[in-house]
Design a protein around this motif. Structure first.
Motif: not given
Length: 607
Positions: A494, A497, A589, A593-594
């Motif tokens: 994650a 990405d 977060q 989502k990061w």
């Protein structure tokens, strides 16, 4: 007894008052003969003729017969007979005005011009009533067509609604389409009701003017264009026949005669008086007495407190007012005529464009319908096109009737409307206008002066003003791919990405994507606000030229479930700048989502 032609026409019109006019000519004829406003002007004109006859009576002698009988009582000095007694008598007197300072002459002239003013006001009222009737007649036809269009539009939307309802009931349609169709159906029904209400209102206006309701089968009138002046020069020449202008001119002459009338106070008056009297038992003395008198009487006012001078000044200003009202009338006529004249050209050209719009929109509507049936168009596309077609048809119908009305407006201003319809006003011939002091300067005014040119579209000039078009070369930009995690990276997928997407969006100049990867709580360096930082980043990243970005030595460090940081080496190269820096991205977060909460350069050149 023979009836005047006008009276015969009015009787015939009254006999057929309940009959609805089936043609434009019949409708205008009913209005000119029966409309109360026009008839009031006609009766006012008749009254002005009688008023002038009253003034002319001062030219003739005045004869008065006086008779009396009764009791008298007298008190006399001592020795004379007194007391009550009967006294009777009769006296015949003739008075003839010989000179009154030209007052009667001026008054007769004033009322003569007043009669001419009333006559031209009658013609103007007839022209305006005829024009209003043409407008009302065309409006009834116009809104009957619009009601039919609105009814068809409702039927089309009802069919669409039924079709969508069947699809939804069968489980092959979307509920949102049904809601859309329901709303558009309600709008179509509202439009239908609006046009029906408009038809009701214009029918009431038609009935007010003509005295009868519109016929069920009103014929569409023929074009009046053939009766228009050939060009602007001919139009200007005909404007001097406008009855409103004529009325304003004769109003000036009436005001001038009125001002001259007030000068009569500066002259003496002379009057011939003759009388013959017969009475009995005068002063209680029995017998008959005869007295005959013939006199020339002069009266000359010497002082009236300045009233005569003030009144003469007052009516001189009234004359100036009449001049100003003539000029205002001219300006009004010129404005109305120029607008109507321009409309005859503008609307004719506009009709061709509106017709093209209707044809093109019909083709689009039909194509959208077919595409909707096979699933290539949405219901909203179809309904929008249907509504555009409905509005285009309305615009075409309105412009068509406005074009016909523009011809009548020009003819009304040039006093040719009734003649074009083969009709005549209640009084077709006016009184004698040669009253001895016609001043030609009264008509020398810029009523028919220069006219504004009709609007013409210069398409070549419009296109010449546009900047030159540049050839568009299709440039295929490869879709940026997320950069693979650096060898030996300990970041989970994650975070890898996120960093890869961040690098790809930056190098690909996908600004919205790039900025969306920063957290709402992002802290810009140097104490700048988020808005200021975004503005500068957009300018820097979006500048001309490509960007090359390479990341290596990427390591991750977690400081909790929702926080972490990435340390990496960044190799940046653009058209006019390149560098290599060590950078740390602090992550958080946000919404599952990061995202980047802070960006620090730890070694190398800073921002």
């Amino acid at each position: 007894m023979r009836l005047k032609p006008v009276v015969v026409m009015m009787l015939l019109a009254s006999a057929g008052s309940s009959l609805a006019a089936g043609s434009l000519k019949d409708a205008v004829e009913q209005t000119v003969l029966k409309n109360p406003e026009v008839r009031a002007k006609w009766l006012g004109y008749k009254a002005s003729s009688d008023e002038q006859d009253v003034a002319k009576a001062n030219y003739y002698p005045r004869v008065d017969l006086n008779a009396y009988t009764g009791m008298e009582k007298q008190q006399r000095p001592t020795g004379n007979k007194g007391g009550a007694f009967g006294h009777s008598g009769v006296n015949l007197e003739l008075r003839q005005m010989l000179f009154d300072g030209f007052a009667t002459q001026s008054e007769v002239r004033r009322l003569g011009y007043g009669k001419l003013t009333r006559y031209y006001e009658l013609l103007a009222a007839s022209d305006m009533a005829a024009l209003e009737t043409v407008n009302a007649y065309l409006d009834v036809l116009r809104y009957r067509e619009l009601v039919e269009l609105a009814k068809d539009n409702y039927a089309i939307h009802k069919e669409t609604y039924d079709q969508i309802t069947e699809r939804v009931s069968a489980g092959v349609g979307r509920r949102v389409d049904l809601e859309t169709a329901t709303g558009r159906l309600a709008l179509a029904e509202s439009n239908w009701l609006t046009q029906a209400s408009n038809l009701h209102d214009v029918s009431a206006r038609y009935e007010r003017l003509t005295g009868s309701l519109p016929a069920a089968d009103m014929s569409k009138p023929g074009s009046l264009a053939a009766a228009l002046p050939a060009d602007a020069a001919a139009l200007r020449a005909q404007l001097v026949h406008n009855p409103q202008f004529k009325a304003a001119v004769y109003n000036i002459r009436a005001a001038r005669a009125d001002a001259e009338n007030k000068q009569s106070d500066n002259y003496p008056t002379f009057e011939l008086r003759a009388s013959q009297g017969l009475d009995w038992n005068r002063d209680n003395v029995d017998g008959s007495y005869k007295d005959g008198v013939v006199q020339l009487v002069m009266n000359y006012n010497l002082f009236r407190g300045g009233a005569s001078k003030a009144r003469a000044s007052q009516y001189a200003e009234q004359l100036n007012i009449a001049y100003e009202m003539r000029d205002k009338t001219c300006r009004d006529i010129r404005q109305t005529t120029q607008i109507a004249w321009n409309d005859t050209f503008r609307l004719k050209e506009q009709l061709s464009y509106l017709d093209q719009h209707v044809l093109a929109t019909e083709k689009s509507r039909d194509a959208f319908r077919r595409q909707f049936d096979i699933g290539q168009r949405s219901l909203l596309d179809v309904l929008d096109t249907e509504n555009e077609l409905f509005e285009a048809k309305i615009a075409l119908v309105k412009a068509d009737y406005d074009y016909q009305l523009s011809h009548a407006r020009v003819l009304a201003q040039t006093h040719q409307l009734l003649a074009t319809l083969q009709l005549a006003p209640l009084e077709s011939s006016g009184p004698d206008d040669n009253l001895g002091d016609n001043v030609s300067d009264d008509e020398k005014v810029a009523c028919a002066g220069g006219m504004i040119d009709s609007v013409k579209l210069d398409r070549d000039a419009a296109m010449a003003a546009r900047p030159p078009r540049t050839a568009v070369v299709a440039e295929v930009t490869p879709t940026p791919q997320p950069a693979p995690a650096a060898p030996g990276s300990n970041c989970d997928k994650a975070i890898s990405d996120l960093v890869g997407n961040w690098s790809a969006a930056w190098s690909g100049k996908q600004l919205d994507t790039y900025l969306s990867l920063y957290a709402a709580s992002f802290e810009a360096s140097g104490g700048r606000t988020r808005a200021d930082w975004e503005t500068k980043r957009r300018a820097r990243v979006g500048k001309e030229g490509s960007i090359t970005l390479k990341l290596d030595n990427q390591t991750c460090k977690m400081s909790g479930k929702d926080r972490g940081e990435v340390t990496l080496t960044q190799h940046y190269s653009s058209k006019d700048y390149s560098d290599t820096v060590q950078k740390t991205l602090e992550l958080v977060q946000e919404g599952g989502k990061w995202k980047i909460s802070r960006e620090r350069v730890t070694s190398g050149r800073t921002e």
